[in-house]
Write a protein that holds these residues in place. Structure first.
Motif: not given
Length: 432
Positions: A162-163, A186-189, A209-214
């Motif tokens: 849950n990171t 995975g998980g609800s990170l 679930q990974v939001r990156l500017t670049q």
């Protein structure tokens, strides 16, 4: 006879044929010469492409494995691009670290690749005594790019469960050479970062679930260790016994510079104790720095550039652990200009001779429910670090460790507010 000679002089038949034959020879000579010159220009372009590719490969190999690997990579890639180094042959390739000429001759991270090839001649041999030699030169180097605030030096950077990791202004990076360098499990990170940088691969880094500017980058040059000067620093040893700190009865501990240069045997703060540190260096000899639930450690006088450095040291295999447990309160900052300048911007340091610990029993643990404000560098060069639960690390921090697991919440913003050396990603560029 005179009449015949006069008629011969006046006869113009065949003159155009002779002129045409002469012009044809000139045209074919020019075409043949142009063909040679075209071949030479094509060879020059090919040599430049080989030099560019060789320098790029050499810089990457140099950053990973040193000068010998850099030279080998430069020669190999130039050869693969049609210009193999041949002793005594037409083609020679020189890979110079550092460059032999130009503005970067004193830069050990720069690589110069020089490709030379003697050309052949056909019609040009009628006009030139010797065939020309084409030459191409490229100097490559690494340029610093984006700030890194979470760096795994040798192991994996892992996030799962849950990171929630929030580091929007800087990069999370791993120098691990074996895939994957970074793994999103995975998980609800929920991860927000400027980017991710991996020396090898980045597993599941394209997750929603990974939001990156670049966009994340794989197979990158390793990020340099900003605190590597501490690896060779000679740390003090107790002249006799280390000084015990009794959390139940002793006054607040004093730094090394004010306590007669004593090293503490441990620093356990539990049972609701509130400890107020003073600016300076706190050495702990073969003991732990442990903050228990309901307890607090602060430094109210750490203002105007003053701060603390907590250093765990000892003999190899005997160095203690850092543990900050749930429901504790920690508010500490590093000094911009520490009393020992080696610790400028460094808040926590665990001696490199300390053991790695394990992924199941880390030597550095930041546990859930902790309210922490840690400003400065957290340096654990040989140690596995785990962030559990709701361990919110909030402030200007740079976390550098052998490997790092996130199974909890963390907010990390790398900055130079306390003079902390902020590492940066590096990208290959053509400098000359």
């Amino acid at each position: 006879m005179r009449h015949r000679l006069a008629r011969l002089r006046a006869d113009r038949r065949g003159i155009s044929s002779v002129a045409f034959a002469g012009s044809i020879l000139a045209v074919f000579g020019a075409v043949a010469m142009a063909t040679d010159v075209g071949v030479w220009y094509a060879a020059r372009r090919g040599a430049q492409n080989a030099a560019d590719a060789g320098a790029t490969a050499a810089v990457m190999a140099l950053s990973l494995s040193g000068p010998n690997a850099g030279r080998a990579a430069g020669l190999d890639i130039a050869g693969r691009n049609g210009f193999p180094n041949t002793v005594g042959g037409r083609t020679t390739v020189a890979v110079n670290i550092p460059p032999s000429t130009g503005a970067l001759t004193a830069d050990p991270t720069a690589v110069e690749v020089v490709v030379r090839q003697q050309q052949t001649m056909t019609a040009a041999a009628l006009f030139l005594d010797a065939a020309p030699t084409v030459e191409a030169r490229t100097v490559g180097r690494l340029r610093e790019s984006s700030n890194v605030c979470i760096l795994a030096l040798t192991g994996q950077l892992w996030a799962g469960g849950n990171t929630t990791v929030n580091t929007p202004d800087c990069v999370m990076a791993s120098n691990r050479r074996f895939p994957p360098s970074i793994e999103i499990a995975g998980g609800s990170l929920d991860i927000t970062a400027f980017s991710l940088s991996a020396v090898s691969s980045c597993l599941n880094c394209d997750s929603s679930q990974v939001r990156l500017t670049q966009r994340y980058r794989e197979f990158q040059a390793p990020t340099e260790d900003p605190f590597r000067h501490l690896l060779s620093k000679t740390l003090p040893r107790p002249s006799g016994n280390c000084q015990n700190f009794n959390e139940n009865s002793d006054p607040d501990p004093l730094p090394y510079e004010l306590n007669g240069q004593r090293l503490y045997c441990n620093m356990h703060v539990t049972g609701g104790r509130a400890v107020q540190l003073s600016p300076g260096t706190y050495y702990i000899w073969e003991g732990d720095f442990r903050i228990g639930g309901g307890s607090s450690v602060t430094c109210p006088t750490c203002t105007a550039g003053q701060g603390v450095a907590v250093v765990l040291t000892g003999d190899p295999g005997e160095i203690g652990d850092f543990t900050i447990n749930s429901n504790s309160y920690v508010n500490l900052r590093a000094a911009r200009e520490a009393r020992d300048p080696d610790y400028n911007g460094v808040l926590f340091y665990r001696d490199v001779r300390g053991g790695y610990g394990s992924t199941s029993s880390p030597s550095v643990t930041l546990n859930g429910g902790t309210n922490m404000s840690l400003v400065g560098g957290l340096y654990f060069p040989s140690t596995h670090v785990r962030v559990n639960g709701n361990a919110a690390v909030i402030a200007c921090s740079v976390v550098v460790a052998a490997s790092i697991d996130f199974i909890g919440n963390a907010e990390v913003n790398g900055c130079g507010e306390t003079g902390t050396r902020v590492p940066r990603t590096r990208q290959v560029m053509v400098a000359e």
